[in-house]
Motif scaffolding. Structure first.
Motif, PDB file in Angstrom:
ATOM      1  N   LYS A 106       0.616  -1.322   0.164  1.00  0.00           N
ATOM      2  CA  LYS A 106       0.013   0.212  -0.120  1.00  0.00           C
ATOM      3  C   LYS A 106       0.950   1.276   0.048  1.00  0.00           C
ATOM      4  CE  LYS A 106      -4.038   2.104   2.266  1.00  0.00           C
ATOM      5  NZ  LYS A 106      -4.935   1.972   3.471  1.00  0.00           N
ATOM      6  N   ARG A 107       2.035   1.334   0.865  1.00  0.00           N
ATOM      7  CA  ARG A 107       2.806   2.386   0.744  1.00  0.00           C
ATOM      8  C   ARG A 107       4.135   2.118   0.667  1.00  0.00           C
ATOM      9  NH1 ARG A 107      -1.405   4.591   0.212  1.00  0.00           N
ATOM     10  NH2 ARG A 107      -2.180   6.524   1.117  1.00  0.00           N
ATOM     11  N   VAL A 108       4.849   2.866  -0.162  1.00  0.00           N
ATOM     12  CA  VAL A 108       6.084   2.630  -0.420  1.00  0.00           C
ATOM     13  C   VAL A 108       6.878   3.834  -0.710  1.00  0.00           C
ATOM     14  CG1 VAL A 108       5.894   0.383  -1.749  1.00  0.00           C
ATOM     15  CG2 VAL A 108       6.031   2.443  -3.033  1.00  0.00           C
ATOM     16  N   GLY A 109       8.105   4.056  -0.483  1.00  0.00           N
ATOM     17  CA  GLY A 109       8.955   5.224  -0.600  1.00  0.00           C
ATOM     18  C   GLY A 109      10.368   5.364  -1.284  1.00  0.00           C
ATOM     19  N   LEU A 110      10.849   6.100  -1.358  1.00  0.00           N
ATOM     20  CA  LEU A 110      12.485   6.184  -1.759  1.00  0.00           C
ATOM     21  C   LEU A 110      13.331   6.168  -0.539  1.00  0.00           C
ATOM     22  CD1 LEU A 110      12.392   8.980  -4.566  1.00  0.00           C
ATOM     23  CD2 LEU A 110      11.858   6.598  -4.841  1.00  0.00           C
ATOM     24  N   ALA A 149      10.925  -9.678 -14.254  1.00  0.00           N
ATOM     25  CA  ALA A 149      10.025  -8.746 -14.071  1.00  0.00           C
ATOM     26  C   ALA A 149      10.320  -7.393 -13.193  1.00  0.00           C
ATOM     27  CB  ALA A 149       8.586  -9.163 -13.947  1.00  0.00           C
ATOM     28  N   ALA A 150       9.529  -6.388 -13.296  1.00  0.00           N
ATOM     29  CA  ALA A 150       9.968  -5.328 -12.505  1.00  0.00           C
ATOM     30  C   ALA A 150       9.277  -5.514 -10.995  1.00  0.00           C
ATOM     31  CB  ALA A 150       8.843  -4.087 -13.035  1.00  0.00           C
ATOM     32  N   TYR A 151       8.490  -6.487 -10.783  1.00  0.00           N
ATOM     33  CA  TYR A 151       7.838  -6.617  -9.380  1.00  0.00           C
ATOM     34  C   TYR A 151       8.790  -6.924  -8.528  1.00  0.00           C
ATOM     35  CZ  TYR A 151       5.662  -9.602  -5.715  1.00  0.00           C
ATOM     36  OH  TYR A 151       5.466 -10.000  -4.543  1.00  0.00           O
ATOM     37  N   SER A 152       9.957  -7.563  -8.759  1.00  0.00           N
ATOM     38  CA  SER A 152      11.140  -8.045  -7.873  1.00  0.00           C
ATOM     39  C   SER A 152      12.115  -6.933  -7.859  1.00  0.00           C
ATOM     40  CB  SER A 152      11.879  -9.308  -8.169  1.00  0.00           C
ATOM     41  OG  SER A 152      11.957  -9.544  -9.498  1.00  0.00           O
ATOM     42  N   ALA A 153      12.373  -6.056  -8.833  1.00  0.00           N
ATOM     43  CA  ALA A 153      13.385  -5.071  -9.134  1.00  0.00           C
ATOM     44  C   ALA A 153      12.789  -3.819  -8.407  1.00  0.00           C
ATOM     45  CB  ALA A 153      13.775  -4.628 -10.578  1.00  0.00           C
ATOM     46  N   GLU A 154      11.341  -3.608  -8.319  1.00  0.00           N
ATOM     47  CA  GLU A 154      11.074  -2.267  -7.877  1.00  0.00           C
ATOM     48  C   GLU A 154      11.706  -1.726  -6.323  1.00  0.00           C
ATOM     49  OE1 GLU A 154       6.689  -3.032  -8.041  1.00  0.00           O
ATOM     50  OE2 GLU A 154       6.634  -2.550 -10.052  1.00  0.00           O
ATOM     51  N   PRO A 155      11.729  -2.460  -5.443  1.00  0.00           N
ATOM     52  CA  PRO A 155      12.119  -2.286  -3.980  1.00  0.00           C
ATOM     53  C   PRO A 155      13.484  -1.783  -4.106  1.00  0.00           C
ATOM     54  CG  PRO A 155      11.504  -4.448  -4.138  1.00  0.00           C
ATOM     55  CD  PRO A 155      11.035  -3.789  -5.205  1.00  0.00           C
ATOM     56  N   LEU A 156      14.189  -2.711  -4.752  1.00  0.00           N
ATOM     57  CA  LEU A 156      16.058  -2.446  -5.016  1.00  0.00           C
ATOM     58  C   LEU A 156      15.979  -1.008  -5.773  1.00  0.00           C
ATOM     59  CD1 LEU A 156      16.762  -6.188  -5.930  1.00  0.00           C
ATOM     60  CD2 LEU A 156      16.676  -5.247  -3.781  1.00  0.00           C
ATOM     61  N   PRO A 195      14.533   0.871   2.160  1.00  0.00           N
ATOM     62  CA  PRO A 195      14.751  -0.652   2.025  1.00  0.00           C
ATOM     63  C   PRO A 195      14.221  -1.432   3.325  1.00  0.00           C
ATOM     64  CG  PRO A 195      16.976   0.161   2.359  1.00  0.00           C
ATOM     65  CD  PRO A 195      15.997   1.547   2.283  1.00  0.00           C
ATOM     66  N   SER A 196      13.407  -2.468   2.953  1.00  0.00           N
ATOM     67  CA  SER A 196      13.032  -3.370   4.111  1.00  0.00           C
ATOM     68  C   SER A 196      14.118  -4.237   4.689  1.00  0.00           C
ATOM     69  CB  SER A 196      12.038  -4.296   3.563  1.00  0.00           C
ATOM     70  OG  SER A 196      12.506  -5.176   2.619  1.00  0.00           O
ATOM     71  N   ALA A 197      14.084  -4.994   5.576  1.00  0.00           N
ATOM     72  CA  ALA A 197      15.001  -5.704   6.127  1.00  0.00           C
ATOM     73  C   ALA A 197      15.550  -6.842   4.897  1.00  0.00           C
ATOM     74  CB  ALA A 197      14.711  -6.517   7.352  1.00  0.00           C
ATOM     75  N   ARG A 198      14.706  -7.320   4.242  1.00  0.00           N
ATOM     76  CA  ARG A 198      15.112  -8.195   3.237  1.00  0.00           C
ATOM     77  C   ARG A 198      16.053  -7.577   2.198  1.00  0.00           C
ATOM     78  NH1 ARG A 198      14.149 -10.127  -1.774  1.00  0.00           N
ATOM     79  NH2 ARG A 198      13.144  -8.401  -2.295  1.00  0.00           N
ATOM     80  N   ASP A 199      15.480  -6.531   1.842  1.00  0.00           N
ATOM     81  CA  ASP A 199      16.043  -5.701   0.605  1.00  0.00           C
ATOM     82  C   ASP A 199      17.499  -5.018   1.230  1.00  0.00           C
ATOM     83  OD1 ASP A 199      13.714  -6.221  -0.885  1.00  0.00           O
ATOM     84  OD2 ASP A 199      12.780  -4.066  -0.275  1.00  0.00           O
TER      85      ASP A 199
END
Length: 641
Positions: A516-520, A549-556, A523-527
């Motif tokens: 729901k909410r992401v930011g610049l 796909a972009a799904y796994s790249a977006e947070p990184l 990073p999460s603990a996993r990322d």
């Protein structure tokens, strides 16, 4: 020059002399105008920027914004990663302001979201100016306030999605067209074409939906001969086409080796991106129309389609609060002014905004499916028709009031009826969720007081009492949509970052469509663990890793500006890179790691990774498990050539 004039009274229709009444001129306005506008703009600024540090950045676009801020090639072409290996699946124009502010202020969430808030406030201010020149200060203030408090407007200006920029540019185009019709000057008409062309850079073909309306309005209402008007329309259309296709033509002329691969296309062609992936595939069951990547049309089907789309339980509370009033104003206004000259300004404005509304409603009802926030582009039309309609009804009411006391005529019902209709419609829209059940009695009470004050007006009633009754009626019309709009300040009632929606509809969608909410730079603990591992073990490779796909790249990409090879683009189905290209990157030590997931399509590239690379256990980078993600090491692959 008066804001507009209307039909002269004849015979028993003396109430029509509002048609000849002078409205507030667009020059020096009443004393209340500037303070009232300032209040509206402050309200808009607060609603659009509250909590901007935790704004709902779209995961995909947020990743691209950070990459575009760090590389000029990624900036111009809309590269998804800092190396600009593949683009986003849209034209990049809407994100240029976002990338510029991130470059200027740093990778902060508020920096990426700031341009949307500014664009929203500018749209309110610009609509006020346009409606004021058309229908006077009263209509302009109502239009600005209505647009400010439209729920979809509020929730969208707090997210990084192209529709806010699209709306601003199209409103600017409408203002230029209105000036061209009023002054018979060519430059405003050319400017209108430029604005439409720039709007095309934000959301492509959707910007062209207003062109038939603009052309028809100019041909019908502008001064000059029919041939002159036609030639001018063709010239402005040529300007709009040239500006619209500028980025496409530059990209098409750039060799493929010197630009990113265009996401959503099977042939790396910018015309496919615009007219196929973001064009024909939205109106056809053929998901490969015009070279689009297979499956993209089905992936966009949301169910919001058909003739009832604008008033269904999902879209209706976002946009449709003033739809009945807008339709009533358009129909009655055009009918009342049937006897006016061809260039009648009031009728021209009704046709302009009414046509804008009708064309978008027709296209939305015919497409494969629409997110609720798509409808934000019709909010200015609804707001302008609301303001202009109430101004027209007010003038008719004043004229009929004089007729009642001078010749015993009948009271004019349009103004009280508009208030009653709008409040009743608010009850209908809110009833399925009963989200604002406590506000509904307040709206009804205000409506009763306002209508009673207008209806019982006598010869000794002071103008202040009449204005108070009208203000009460307008408050009754606004209170429920304002409640839905304000609710979106709570992230719980703002929808998902990928599809912002206000109220309980947004809450339900947000719960089922995480994240729901992401930011610049968050990073999460996993990322964080994954990025630390990749950075530590990186040698001289060009890419930090490749992702499925972009799904796994977006947070990184949002967490750290690094070259990441996004295989398959947004959907995972774009044919980039090929297995030969992937093998070459690994063989030349430009790529070592790949991150795959079971939640995206299986492609030749992902099959190659699974067969040629070594799986890395999550414990290697400090994680017990990584869910559906799997990290592979392709540093020493054994692959056939």
């Amino acid at each position: 020059m008066p804001a507009f004039t209307a039909v002269q009274p004849t015979g028993t229709h003396r109430g029509r002399r509002a048609a000849g009444r002078r409205f507030d001129p667009p020059g020096d306005g009443p004393h209340w105008e500037r303070p009232a506008l300032a209040v509206v703009l402050v309200i808009a600024a607060v609603l659009y920027s509250w909590g901007i540090g935790h704004a709902a950045l779209h995961p995909f676009y947020g990743a691209a914004i950070r990459s575009m801020a760090d590389n000029w090639r990624a900036f111009f072409f809309g590269g998804l990663d800092a190396c600009a290996s593949i683009t986003i699946d849209k034209l990049p124009g809407a994100f240029w302001p976002d990338a510029a502010t991130v470059w200027l202020f740093g990778p902060h969430t508020w920096a990426a979201a700031l341009p949307q808030a500014v664009e929203g406030v500018l749209t309110v201010w610009l609509l006020h100016r346009i409606v004021r020149a058309w229908a006077g200060p009263f209509a302009a203030l109502i239009a600005a306030l209505t647009l400010t408090l439209t729920p979809v407007t509020v929730v969208l200006t707090r997210a990084t999605i192209p529709d806010t920029a699209l709306t601003l540019l199209l409103v600017a185009a409408a203002g230029a067209l209105q000036k061209a019709v009023r002054t018979e000057r060519l430059l405003p008409l050319i400017t209108c074409g430029v604005w439409v062309g720039l709007a095309f850079q934000t959301k492509m073909l959707q910007a062209w939906l207003v062109l038939p309306v603009f052309a028809a309005v100019y041909q019908l209402a502008a001064p000059g001969t029919r041939v002159q008007r036609g030639l001018r329309v063709l010239l402005a259309g040529a300007v709009a086409l040239t500006v619209s296709c500028s980025w496409v033509l530059i990209t098409w002329a750039t060799p493929a080796a010197h630009r990113p691969y265009l996401d959503g296309t099977s042939d790396n062609d910018p015309f496919t991106l615009v007219f196929g992936y973001n064009g024909l595939s939205r109106f056809s069951s053929d998901s490969t129309a015009f070279g689009a990547v297979a499956g993209t049309a089905a992936s966009r089907t949301t169910g919001n389609t058909g003739w009832g789309m604008l008033i269904n339980h999902t879209v209706g509370p976002q946009i449709a609060w003033f739809l009945p009033l807008a339709l009533l104003a358009t129909v009655l206004g055009v009918v009342w002014r049937a006897g006016q000259p061809r260039t009648d300004p009031m009728r021209t404005g009704l046709l302009l905004w009414g046509g804008w509304l009708a064309v978008h409603a027709l296209v939305f009802s015919s497409s494969n499916g629409n997110h609720a926030y798509y409808t934000a582009v019709i909010a200015p039309a609804l707001a302008a028709l609301t303001g202009g309609g109430l101004a027209l009804f007010r003038a008719e009411y004043e004229a009929r009031h004089e007729a009642v006391h001078e010749a015993g005529g009948r009271r004019h019902m349009a103004l009280p009826a508009a208030i009653v209709l709008t409040v009743a419609w608010a009850l209908v829209l809110d009833w399925p969720t009963r989200f604002l059940a406590r506000l509904l009695p307040i709206a009804v009470m205000l409506a009763v007081c306002g209508v009673a004050g207008l209806w019982t007006r006598g010869p000794r009633t002071s103008p202040r009492m009449v204005n108070a009754a009208l203000a009460t009626g307008i408050a009754a019309m606004l209170v429920v949509p304002a409640g839905w709009a304000v609710s979106s300040l709570d992230p719980l009632y703002a929808g998902a970052a990928t599809s912002p929606m206000a109220g309980p509809v947004g809450r339900a969608y947000g719960v089922h469509h995480a994240p729901k909410r992401v930011g610049l730079d968050r990073p999460s603990a996993r990322d964080t663990a994954l990025l630390d591992y990749l950075t530590t073990h990186r040698r001289s490779e060009k890419y930090l890793l490749a992702t499925q796909a972009a799904y796994s790249a977006e947070p990184l990409l949002r967490a750290k500006s690094e070259p990441i090879l996004v295989m398959g683009g947004f959907t995972g189905s774009t044919p980039f890179p090929t297995t030969q290209q992937l093998g070459r990157l690994v063989a030349t030590h430009q790529l070592r790691y790949a991150l795959l997931t079971t939640q995206r399509p299986i492609t030749p590239a992902t099959t190659w990774v699974r067969s040629q690379c070594t799986r890395i256990r999550p414990t290697a980078y400090g994680r017990r498990s990584d869910g559906s993600f799997t990290l592979y090491d392709c540093g020493a692959p054994v692959f056939s050539r």
